[in-house]
Design an enzyme around this catalytic site. Structure first.
Site, PDB file in Angstrom:
ATOM      1  N   GLU A 209      43.571  29.317  31.222  1.00 46.96           N
ATOM      2  CA  GLU A 209      43.621  29.624  29.790  1.00 46.96           C
ATOM      3  C   GLU A 209      43.952  28.440  28.890  1.00 46.96           C
ATOM      4  O   GLU A 209      45.022  28.431  28.247  1.00 46.96           O
ATOM      5  CB  GLU A 209      44.643  30.735  29.520  1.00 46.96           C
ATOM      6  N   GLU A 390      42.738  37.382  36.137  1.00 45.95           N
ATOM      7  CA  GLU A 390      43.911  38.120  35.651  1.00 45.95           C
ATOM      8  C   GLU A 390      43.454  39.374  34.922  1.00 45.95           C
ATOM      9  O   GLU A 390      42.488  39.335  34.150  1.00 45.95           O
ATOM     10  CB  GLU A 390      44.741  37.294  34.655  1.00 45.95           C
TER      11      GLU A 390
END
Ligand code: FCB
Length: 478
Positions: A209, A390
């Site tokens: 991320e 995720e």
């Protein structure tokens, strides 16, 4: 909304309440089922996933390891940041976290007992290279060797993330990712890891991320290193992407056998109404949320409309050098997708919540968004293999977390639909294996399917852990 600040939010503000109530609950049996022909199928037994689907769970180093001063580990930006007064809820730090460093065998057994096929973890860069570069800390590296070997011995595939936000503080002192050299330092560290573990790691993820580092670490300033400078943030974003590309290239230069890609946080964006203004704002938000990361990595260019939002004197323009995009788009083998929810924007560019949120109020729960996202990646970026790196939710329900079970069930159903639509989704890593240090929220947000009593470090299955174990054993959901 404390954690994630979208540009659109910063610009406008208003966030409406949830429009939809709680999702319905479903019951589950425990019959072993198998898809005919090994693909995804739907039938009386429920939704069957392809044979060899990688049922997994994810964690990250700073969030679970603790042992921040053990065996020669150096400090990261998160050690420094979490010790600054007022940064983390209740003054929590990751000093001990879930003490995973000292409980490795117990945690490996926990994973085996759940039946995990895949485990995604991150390497703490300063545990291996205490100042970010130079001599390897043999004891630090040995921890990851034991972790990887322990997984393999239990039949669990290691998925190794190289950067989950814990930049070595010594490099931060030199500007960290603001400094273009950081991309090179990162690639050198990646090379160290490929050389050490490349013979046994099947999957590498470069960055986790980068968007969150840019938006939360450098714009909102509520994550390490706690800066509030959007212009600088975009330079950081570019250097992170450059680091990703250099790391991909570094892997190709070794004998490592594994595949590699980035793990991006992606959120489908929708106009909140049919107006042209809302549609335009949704496109802008899509550029910011998704395409500014996907396009460089997978297409070798920044989106024109995103670049157009950068003023002529924006430092990111000067940061993008000739040849960078060719490096950034060095052929990835797979893409990691972190999916937490959708984004709805109005004609004035403000974000509105149209679905329930979790305990994490930035999270808009919308399982259909996962289907939209996965099929969109296939449509716009081709058939790159995908892994959900995720997906999960925080809840205050400590042990009987039926809301999490519903969440997981609905998201897995959406993933199954995407597979049935020919998306090459290979695996699913739920966030998170166990309760952990949730960044600025400290230990107040519980994301694990395994409860951690942080006073005793005792691990106990929540209802969701027992449920997930059944899902894995059945290779599907009812
Ligand atoms: C993701 C992060 C992960 C965790 C979850 C809740 O954005 O990658 O470390 O904080 O959110």
């Amino acid at each position: 909304m404390r954690r994630r600040h979208l540009l659109t939010l910063a610009a406008a503000g208003a966030v409406a309440g949830c429009a939809r109530g709680a999702l319905p609950q479903r019951a589950d049996g425990a019959v072993a089922i198998e898809a005919p022909g090994g693909g995804a199928s739907t039938g009386p037994a429920g939704l069957v996933f392809p044979k060899d689907f990688g049922w997994g769970a994810a964690t990250s180093a700073y969030q679970i390891e603790g042992a921040v001063k053990d065996d020669g580990r150096g400090p990261s930006v998160w050690d420094v940041f979490s010790h600054e007064p007022g940064r983390i809820r209740n003054g929590d730090t990751g000093d001990v976290a879930a003490d995973h460093y000292h409980r490795l065998d117990e945690d490996l057994d926990l994973m085996r007992d759940l039946g995990l096929k895949s485990y995604r973890f991150s390497v703490s860069w300063p545990r291996v290279l205490p100042t970010g570069w130079g001599a390897v800390n043999a004891k630090g590296l040995d921890f990851y060797r034991r972790l990887v070997d322990g997984l393999l011995a239990r039949g669990i595939a290691p998925v190794v993330t190289l950067f989950h936000w814990d930049t070595p503080q010594a490099l931060q002192d030199l500007g960290g990712w603001e400094n273009r050299d950081c991309a090179k330092w990162f690639a050198d560290y990646a090379h160290t890891m490929f050389t050490a573990l490349g013979d046994r790691v099947p999957t590498w993820l470069t960055l986790n991320e980068p968007k969150t580092v840019v938006d939360v670490g450098y714009t909102a300033g509520t994550h390490a290193p706690g800066k509030r400078d959007r212009r600088l943030a975009n330079v950081v974003g570019h250097h992170l992407l450059l680091g990703h590309g250099l790391a991909v290239q570094a892997l190709r230069g070794t004998t490592a056998k594994g595949r590699i890609g980035a793990a991006l946080s992606l959120s489908p964006t929708y106009p909140d109404d049919d107006s042209a203004a809302a549609r335009r704002q949704a496109t802008i938000a899509d550029g910011e949320e998704n395409r500014r990361w996907l396009d460089p990595v997978l297409l070798g260019r920044y989106p024109q409309d995103w670049l157009a939002t950068q003023p002529a004197d924006a430092p990111v323009r000067a940061a993008i050098k000739d040849g960078d995009l060719a490096v950034i788009s060095a052929q990835s083998d797979l893409l990691g997708v972190n999916y937490y929810g959708t984004t709805h924007v109005t004609g004035t560019g403000s974000r509105v919540m149209r679905h329930p949120t979790s305990q994490a109020t930035w999270q808009e729960i919308d399982p259909n968004g996962l289907y939209d996202l996965l099929t969109r990646i296939k449509r716009d970026y081709g058939d790159i293999p995908l892994t959900i790196t995720e997906n999960g939710m925080a809840t205050k329900n400590a042990m009987l977390d039926q809301d999490r079970i519903t969440f997981l069930r609905d998201h897995l159903a959406a993933a199954h639909r995407a597979i049935a639509a020919d998306v090459k989704l290979e695996s699913y890593h739920l966030w998170s294996l166990m309760d952990n240090f949730e960044w600025a929220e400290g230990y107040t947000q519980r994301w694990g399917i395994v409860n951690v009593d942080f006073a005793t470090q005792r691990r106990t299955h929540k209802a969701s852990a027992d449920w997930y174990k059944t899902v894995i054993a059945r290779n599907g959901i009812s």
